[in-house]
Design a protein around this motif. Sequence first.
Motif, PDB file in Angstrom:
ATOM      1  N   GLY A  90       0.805  -1.211   0.000  1.00  8.62           N
ATOM      2  CA  GLY A  90       0.000   0.000   0.000  1.00  8.62           C
ATOM      3  C   GLY A  90       0.836   1.258   0.000  1.00  8.62           C
ATOM      4  O   GLY A  90       2.035   1.252   0.304  1.00  8.62           O
ATOM      5  N   ARG A  91       0.204   2.363  -0.361  1.00 15.60           N
ATOM      6  CA  ARG A  91       0.885   3.658  -0.365  1.00 15.60           C
ATOM      7  C   ARG A  91       1.300   4.053   1.047  1.00 15.60           C
ATOM      8  O   ARG A  91       0.666   3.681   2.031  1.00 15.60           O
ATOM      9  CB  ARG A  91      -0.049   4.741  -0.929  1.00 15.60           C
ATOM     10  CG  ARG A  91      -0.414   4.582  -2.372  1.00 15.60           C
ATOM     11  CD  ARG A  91      -1.282   5.744  -2.850  1.00 15.60           C
ATOM     12  NE  ARG A  91      -2.603   5.744  -2.224  1.00 15.60           N
ATOM     13  CZ  ARG A  91      -2.983   6.546  -1.258  1.00 15.60           C
ATOM     14  NH1 ARG A  91      -2.131   7.443  -0.747  1.00 15.60           N
ATOM     15  NH2 ARG A  91      -4.212   6.503  -0.770  1.00 15.60           N
ATOM     16  N   ASP A  92       2.358   4.823   1.118  1.00 21.14           N
ATOM     17  CA  ASP A  92       2.830   5.282   2.420  1.00 21.14           C
ATOM     18  C   ASP A  92       1.886   6.358   2.966  1.00 21.14           C
ATOM     19  O   ASP A  92       1.309   7.142   2.207  1.00 21.14           O
ATOM     20  CB  ASP A  92       4.244   5.841   2.303  1.00 21.14           C
ATOM     21  CG  ASP A  92       4.872   6.075   3.669  1.00 21.14           C
ATOM     22  OD1 ASP A  92       4.459   5.406   4.632  1.00 21.14           O
ATOM     23  OD2 ASP A  92       5.785   6.923   3.778  1.00 21.14           O
ATOM     24  N   ILE A  93       1.744   6.364   4.264  1.00 20.97           N
ATOM     25  CA  ILE A  93       0.949   7.382   4.944  1.00 20.97           C
ATOM     26  C   ILE A  93       1.552   7.572   6.328  1.00 20.97           C
ATOM     27  O   ILE A  93       1.965   6.605   6.973  1.00 20.97           O
ATOM     28  CB  ILE A  93      -0.539   6.952   5.043  1.00 20.97           C
ATOM     29  CG1 ILE A  93      -1.365   8.051   5.706  1.00 20.97           C
ATOM     30  CG2 ILE A  93      -0.695   5.645   5.763  1.00 20.97           C
ATOM     31  CD1 ILE A  93      -2.859   7.755   5.708  1.00 20.97           C
ATOM     32  N   SER A  94       1.651   8.805   6.763  1.00 19.52           N
ATOM     33  CA  SER A  94       2.273   9.100   8.054  1.00 19.52           C
ATOM     34  C   SER A  94       1.212   9.088   9.152  1.00 19.52           C
ATOM     35  O   SER A  94       0.258   9.866   9.124  1.00 19.52           O
ATOM     36  CB  SER A  94       2.971  10.462   8.013  1.00 19.52           C
ATOM     37  OG  SER A  94       3.540  10.765   9.276  1.00 19.52           O
ATOM     38  N   LEU A  95       1.392   8.193  10.118  1.00 22.30           N
ATOM     39  CA  LEU A  95       0.446   8.064  11.236  1.00 22.30           C
ATOM     40  C   LEU A  95       1.202   7.997  12.563  1.00 22.30           C
ATOM     41  O   LEU A  95       0.923   7.138  13.407  1.00 22.30           O
ATOM     42  CB  LEU A  95      -0.423   6.812  11.054  1.00 22.30           C
ATOM     43  CG  LEU A  95      -1.374   6.803   9.864  1.00 22.30           C
ATOM     44  CD1 LEU A  95      -2.016   5.439   9.693  1.00 22.30           C
ATOM     45  CD2 LEU A  95      -2.453   7.869  10.019  1.00 22.30           C
ATOM     46  N   ARG A  96       2.139   8.901  12.737  1.00 21.00           N
ATOM     47  CA  ARG A  96       2.959   8.879  13.953  1.00 21.00           C
ATOM     48  C   ARG A  96       2.773  10.127  14.808  1.00 21.00           C
ATOM     49  O   ARG A  96       3.529  10.352  15.742  1.00 21.00           O
ATOM     50  CB  ARG A  96       4.438   8.703  13.587  1.00 21.00           C
ATOM     51  CG  ARG A  96       4.710   7.394  12.851  1.00 21.00           C
ATOM     52  CD  ARG A  96       6.190   7.169  12.594  1.00 21.00           C
ATOM     53  NE  ARG A  96       6.419   5.934  11.875  1.00 21.00           N
ATOM     54  CZ  ARG A  96       6.492   4.729  12.443  1.00 21.00           C
ATOM     55  NH1 ARG A  96       6.359   4.614  13.752  1.00 21.00           N
ATOM     56  NH2 ARG A  96       6.718   3.648  11.729  1.00 21.00           N
ATOM     57  N   ASP A  97       1.770  10.920  14.481  1.00 18.70           N
ATOM     58  CA  ASP A  97       1.514  12.114  15.285  1.00 18.70           C
ATOM     59  C   ASP A  97       0.844  11.733  16.602  1.00 18.70           C
ATOM     60  O   ASP A  97       0.245  10.663  16.729  1.00 18.70           O
ATOM     61  CB  ASP A  97       0.616  13.086  14.507  1.00 18.70           C
ATOM     62  CG  ASP A  97      -0.716  12.439  14.135  1.00 18.70           C
ATOM     63  OD1 ASP A  97      -0.696  11.325  13.567  1.00 18.70           O
ATOM     64  OD2 ASP A  97      -1.769  13.028  14.429  1.00 18.70           O
TER      65      ASP A  97
END
Length: 440
Positions: free
Chosen positions: A34-41
Amino acid sequence: MRIVQELLFVIAFGAAVYLFSGKAAQIRRNILLGRDISLRDNPGQRWRNMLLLAFGQKKMFRNPLVAVLHFFVYAGFLIINIEILEIILDGILGTHRLFAPVLGSLYGVLIGCFEILAVLVILGCAVFLIRRNLLKLRRFISKDLDGWPRSDANYILITEIVLMLLFLTMNTADQVLQAHGTEHYIATGSFWVTGMFTPLLSGLSDSTLIALERGCWWLHILGVLAFLNYLPYSKHLHIMLAFPNAYFSSLQPKGRMANMPAVQHEVQLMLQPELAANAPASDAVPKFGAKDVSDLTWKNLLDAYSCTECGRCSAACPANLTGKLLSPRKIMMDTRDRAEEVGRHIKANGGTFSDDGKALLRDYISEEELRACTSCNACVEECPVSINPLDIILQLRRHLVMEESSAPAEWNMMFSNIENNMAPWKFSPDDRDKWATEMN
């Protein structure tokens, strides 16, 4: 003889770990398609979600009785693994009840707690088997589960019952051998549950008791190792993936749809043409929505692999309740099946993927299913492990509308009104407030 047993155990344990690691690596690769997505907030909130939703099973307690039974099975699975650790070390080192001399009287308390948990696991699994196969709750008899998925759930429950019975039988025989003073069987005192059943075996000879205890020991640990390698092929994989899935769940308010900057930019240029002269040139043509698993995000695919197939999402879905084809559970199962198919294709082609003539859209999920969705978020709200079927539905639907211009006539009329009148209704902006004038 003991050396042979140690060698056989090490071989079995090594093979199980090797096979599990290989399949786990394949699943990780499939998720990362899958595409990258930032979920580290906001890590604090994410840790809180993981503790409440995955570890504490917060959403399960909307139905307290079922939640308590599920918690027994879940806690038993996690906590009894401490006993599994001792069994593994005993198998490798050729010892017997390695932790007993170290823990002293505390050892009997721990085993007693494990036995109570084992009984509760058996009780919980038995109730769940009855709910699935005798009471036949609506969400468990849905056609989504026809075939392997329905059998898979039963196999898991039956296996857990058998493993717990082997554990209890092993302890019962062990205590009788302790009482007989048999060599290598360390005196630990009476255990809380199996101590009540030792009279049933007290008439057996030591050789028979040793064969029974060793047989249950081997069947129990081999069953655990087999179960470990069954997990990646089963819905029960959620016991591992629920934790990262809850951690990486969206912190945005439910109902907020992901914006596409490329679309926003085009609309801005349409409304303010004077900005076009200074707009940066871009050769990249944006891809709208998703057609296959590689167009989704890795979180969407993690959602698919974390699905418990419990059906709470479909049971809450208004489209499903009114007889529409849509089932959010099926959306997740189809996404996982397609990811697995793509993964097998990559493995067969030496690590590369070539078009196999299939896609998630239409080959797995139909347009009729997607168009039945009301975007109400009921499925997202109900999921115990923070899975978001709606996000996948919206991305597939966005592809249909924006890439293929495929939409029902009613939708096209609404789109035209929004484009021309800046509202879904066929009234010009100038006429829209006439009702207020007429009231005066």
